[in-house]
Design a protein around this motif. Structure first.
Motif, PDB file in Angstrom:
ATOM      1  N   GLY A 163       0.795  -1.216   0.000  1.00 43.01           N
ATOM      2  CA  GLY A 163       0.000   0.000   0.000  1.00 43.01           C
ATOM      3  C   GLY A 163       0.832   1.272   0.000  1.00 43.01           C
ATOM      4  O   GLY A 163       0.330   2.359  -0.246  1.00 43.01           O
ATOM      5  N   HIS A 164       2.156   1.144   0.299  1.00 41.76           N
ATOM      6  CA  HIS A 164       3.071   2.279   0.288  1.00 41.76           C
ATOM      7  C   HIS A 164       2.563   3.438   1.144  1.00 41.76           C
ATOM      8  O   HIS A 164       2.657   4.605   0.764  1.00 41.76           O
ATOM      9  CB  HIS A 164       3.325   2.756  -1.159  1.00 41.76           C
ATOM     10  CG  HIS A 164       3.952   1.709  -2.014  1.00 41.76           C
ATOM     11  ND1 HIS A 164       3.487   1.402  -3.263  1.00 41.76           N
ATOM     12  CD2 HIS A 164       4.986   0.861  -1.789  1.00 41.76           C
ATOM     13  CE1 HIS A 164       4.219   0.417  -3.786  1.00 41.76           C
ATOM     14  NE2 HIS A 164       5.130   0.076  -2.902  1.00 41.76           N
ATOM     15  N   LYS A 165       2.020   3.117   2.309  1.00 42.05           N
ATOM     16  CA  LYS A 165       1.579   4.157   3.231  1.00 42.05           C
ATOM     17  C   LYS A 165       2.787   4.896   3.795  1.00 42.05           C
ATOM     18  O   LYS A 165       3.826   4.304   4.098  1.00 42.05           O
ATOM     19  CB  LYS A 165       0.768   3.545   4.365  1.00 42.05           C
ATOM     20  CG  LYS A 165      -0.547   2.917   3.921  1.00 42.05           C
ATOM     21  CD  LYS A 165      -1.597   3.958   3.565  1.00 42.05           C
ATOM     22  CE  LYS A 165      -2.131   4.645   4.795  1.00 42.05           C
ATOM     23  NZ  LYS A 165      -3.228   5.595   4.493  1.00 42.05           N
ATOM     24  N   ILE A 166       2.639   6.205   3.948  1.00 48.57           N
ATOM     25  CA  ILE A 166       3.738   7.052   4.403  1.00 48.57           C
ATOM     26  C   ILE A 166       3.838   7.035   5.926  1.00 48.57           C
ATOM     27  O   ILE A 166       2.837   7.176   6.628  1.00 48.57           O
ATOM     28  CB  ILE A 166       3.535   8.496   3.893  1.00 48.57           C
ATOM     29  CG1 ILE A 166       3.427   8.509   2.369  1.00 48.57           C
ATOM     30  CG2 ILE A 166       4.678   9.395   4.352  1.00 48.57           C
ATOM     31  CD1 ILE A 166       3.063   9.857   1.798  1.00 48.57           C
ATOM     32  N   LEU A 167       5.064   6.846   6.424  1.00 46.00           N
ATOM     33  CA  LEU A 167       5.402   6.869   7.850  1.00 46.00           C
ATOM     34  C   LEU A 167       4.774   5.738   8.659  1.00 46.00           C
ATOM     35  O   LEU A 167       4.725   5.811   9.887  1.00 46.00           O
ATOM     36  CB  LEU A 167       5.019   8.218   8.491  1.00 46.00           C
ATOM     37  CG  LEU A 167       5.791   9.456   8.026  1.00 46.00           C
ATOM     38  CD1 LEU A 167       5.464  10.641   8.930  1.00 46.00           C
ATOM     39  CD2 LEU A 167       7.292   9.213   8.004  1.00 46.00           C
ATOM     40  N   VAL A 168       4.281   4.718   7.996  1.00 45.51           N
ATOM     41  CA  VAL A 168       3.725   3.584   8.744  1.00 45.51           C
ATOM     42  C   VAL A 168       4.354   2.284   8.261  1.00 45.51           C
ATOM     43  O   VAL A 168       3.720   1.246   8.231  1.00 45.51           O
ATOM     44  CB  VAL A 168       2.187   3.512   8.631  1.00 45.51           C
ATOM     45  CG1 VAL A 168       1.549   4.652   9.369  1.00 45.51           C
ATOM     46  CG2 VAL A 168       1.738   3.489   7.178  1.00 45.51           C
ATOM     47  N   ARG A 169       5.613   2.345   7.899  1.00 50.69           N
ATOM     48  CA  ARG A 169       6.313   1.166   7.390  1.00 50.69           C
ATOM     49  C   ARG A 169       6.259   0.013   8.384  1.00 50.69           C
ATOM     50  O   ARG A 169       5.961  -1.125   8.031  1.00 50.69           O
ATOM     51  CB  ARG A 169       7.758   1.548   7.089  1.00 50.69           C
ATOM     52  CG  ARG A 169       8.535   0.506   6.306  1.00 50.69           C
ATOM     53  CD  ARG A 169       9.843   1.118   5.839  1.00 50.69           C
ATOM     54  NE  ARG A 169      10.616   0.227   5.018  1.00 50.69           N
ATOM     55  CZ  ARG A 169      11.742   0.599   4.402  1.00 50.69           C
ATOM     56  NH1 ARG A 169      12.176   1.834   4.526  1.00 50.69           N
ATOM     57  NH2 ARG A 169      12.418  -0.254   3.655  1.00 50.69           N
ATOM     58  N   SER A 170       6.539   0.313   9.641  1.00 54.42           N
ATOM     59  CA  SER A 170       6.437  -0.704  10.687  1.00 54.42           C
ATOM     60  C   SER A 170       5.308  -0.403  11.662  1.00 54.42           C
ATOM     61  O   SER A 170       4.876  -1.279  12.399  1.00 54.42           O
ATOM     62  CB  SER A 170       7.760  -0.800  11.462  1.00 54.42           C
ATOM     63  OG  SER A 170       8.007   0.405  12.179  1.00 54.42           O
ATOM     64  N   GLY A 171       4.842   0.832  11.664  1.00 54.58           N
ATOM     65  CA  GLY A 171       3.822   1.239  12.623  1.00 54.58           C
ATOM     66  C   GLY A 171       4.402   1.700  13.946  1.00 54.58           C
ATOM     67  O   GLY A 171       3.667   2.165  14.823  1.00 54.58           O
ATOM     68  N   ASP A 172       5.730   1.592  14.112  1.00 54.33           N
ATOM     69  CA  ASP A 172       6.351   1.947  15.391  1.00 54.33           C
ATOM     70  C   ASP A 172       6.201   3.426  15.723  1.00 54.33           C
ATOM     71  O   ASP A 172       5.941   3.785  16.881  1.00 54.33           O
ATOM     72  CB  ASP A 172       7.837   1.584  15.374  1.00 54.33           C
ATOM     73  CG  ASP A 172       8.070   0.083  15.378  1.00 54.33           C
ATOM     74  OD1 ASP A 172       7.104  -0.657  15.672  1.00 54.33           O
ATOM     75  OD2 ASP A 172       9.194  -0.350  15.071  1.00 54.33           O
TER      76      ASP A 172
END
Length: 209
Positions: free
Chosen positions: A104-113
């Motif tokens: 989905g290439h969501k920004i700033l949520v690569r790991s959700g950390d």
């Protein structure tokens, strides 16, 4: 008194005075209200992540970041039993493509950390702090420049990097200077101000109960 009259007794005023005093005390002790503001802001920040920037959208991911995300997704699926037990290359390719498509290439949520690290910090009578203690939280909020830096493997003998032509394996790599755009996830929205007003009114009224 002759004629007609009404009689006013002060017995009920004691209750009114007590309630006004209780409301005044709540207006003096605002720490619980500040804590409520903090909880409300965490929900608002999570909404900022979900929208990828509000009201202005964040800068899109760079092509190199997208390639890196896709490479890691493929490496993860290759480590699964269903991939390793696949009978054909076509099936394995399908699993790899599914992993890439599922990003989905969501920004700033690569790991959700980063999103999950947002928490309420210090709460005082007139302020509340909301933020993250992660070392990279600041640069994503404000933007900046990182590098140049030389990267070497810690637990393996070599490094693997995705490129447009495939994967490059090297013993060390010089990472050039890289600019990180500001993506302000800690941002108060107009709707948050309205919510704060409502929370304040509710907090003061609670003293009259």
């Amino acid at each position: 008194m002759s004629g007609i009259a009404i009689r006013i007794e002060a017995n009920g005023l004691d209750t009114l005075v007590n309630r006004l005093e209780a409301m005044t005390e709540r207006a003096v002790n605002m720490t619980p209200l500040m804590a409520r503001f903090g909880v409300a802001m965490i929900a608002s920040v999570h909404a900022n992540f979900a929208a990828e920037g509000r009201p202005e959208k964040w800068a899109p991911l760079s092509a190199s970041t997208v390639r890196s995300m896709e490479y890691q997704a493929v490496q993860q699926v290759r480590g699964t039993k269903r991939y390793q037990n696949a009978k054909t290359d076509a099936t394995r390719s399908k699993y790899e493509q599914q992993a890439v498509d599922g990003l989905g290439h969501k920004i700033l949520v690569r790991s959700g950390d980063l999103r999950q690290s947002i928490m309420v910090g210090e709460v005082t009578n007139d302020s509340v702090e909301i933020g993250s203690s992660l070392p990279y939280a600041r640069i994503h909020q404000l933007g900046g420049t990182i590098g140049p830096v030389t990267v070497r493997p810690r637990t393996k003998q070599a490094l693997a990097f995705p490129t447009a032509d495939g994967t490059v394996v090297v013993r060390s790599a010089d990472i050039p200077e890289r600019k990180i755009p500001a993506r302000p996830y800690l941002k108060i929205q107009d709707e948050d101000i309205k919510l704060f007003v409502g929370l304040t009114m509710d907090y003061i009224r609670e003293g009259a109960v």
